[in-house]
Design an enzyme around this catalytic site. Sequence first.
Site, PDB file in Angstrom:
ATOM      1  N   GLU A  40     -23.699  19.525 -51.533  1.00 49.20           N
ATOM      2  CA  GLU A  40     -24.668  18.718 -52.261  1.00 49.20           C
ATOM      3  C   GLU A  40     -24.722  19.241 -53.704  1.00 49.20           C
ATOM      4  OE1 GLU A  40     -29.398  17.532 -51.569  1.00 49.20           O
ATOM      5  OE2 GLU A  40     -28.636  19.459 -50.878  1.00 49.20           O
ATOM      6  N   LYS A 111     -28.920   9.949 -49.387  1.00 47.42           N
ATOM      7  CA  LYS A 111     -29.748  10.855 -48.587  1.00 47.42           C
ATOM      8  C   LYS A 111     -31.044  10.181 -48.143  1.00 47.42           C
ATOM      9  CE  LYS A 111     -31.668  15.569 -48.903  1.00 47.42           C
ATOM     10  NZ  LYS A 111     -31.868  16.706 -49.833  1.00 47.42           N
ATOM     11  N   CYS A 148     -28.046  18.019 -46.333  1.00 50.53           N
ATOM     12  CA  CYS A 148     -29.029  19.097 -46.385  1.00 50.53           C
ATOM     13  C   CYS A 148     -30.227  18.888 -45.442  1.00 50.53           C
ATOM     14  CB  CYS A 148     -29.472  19.297 -47.834  1.00 50.53           C
ATOM     15  SG  CYS A 148     -30.200  20.920 -48.184  1.00 50.53           S
TER      16      CYS A 148
END
Length: 268
Positions: A40, A111, A148
Amino acid sequence: MLVSVGQFRPGGDTASNLEVMRGLAAEASAAGSDLIVFPEESMFSIGKVEGPLQVAVDANWTGFVQQLSFLAAEHDIAVVAGGYESSGEERPFNTLVLIDRTGRIADTYRKLHLYDAFSYQESSRIKPGDGGIKVVPVGDMSVGLMTCYDIRFPEQARALADAGADLICVPAAWFKGEHKVEHWETLLRARAIENTVWVAAAGTSSKHTIGHSAILDPMGVAHVYLEDEERGVVTTEVTRRRIDDVREFLPVLNNRRFARNSEIVEPH
């Protein structure tokens, strides 16, 4: 299929970050890898960008993706990497791009779960994703994408497995803190074990993030890993046969009694 994870410390300059990525991709390609997963914020670290974020995103996203396409084609390797994509509003998307080994953009993933935890408020600067989950064919495998904080949500990994993912890629910038390494390693193992899939996690390694990239098999065994090295790449073979073998004696996806549900709801 051979898969690599590349770990490094992105700065605020996209061109410099790409230069590091080219070196890591060349190393992975030399090892015969078919896919490399970068962290990321590979495009740039928000905390190191000068000036307004939106200006930096507008100036860098398109060029970043284009250069990744050149990198993939040059080294004959598929690439997953994270950056920031304009949403047309003040807050950009935190986006992964998957580029095949010919340099073609195969898909992007925005995301879904923003890191509004541990006194951090990602949603104050980033817009949550609006495109749902993504599973993309790469070679002879189907690759699911997460970023993440997504790893803390087992329903997303299960939705990816239900959609046919053999390998879940998890680029991350996992913040340091009490028990954070333990959380990261436990969650990676859990997502692999409960879905009987491979997991390839690439983390940034910096003063504030842990690194600890790894590739785990469907039993949660880390075949290769890095610790807090500032820069590195590791490679291992990822096979469908390993998934089939594990699912023969551990058929958790067939044994479950809850119905499938991959509906994405609006954030609170």
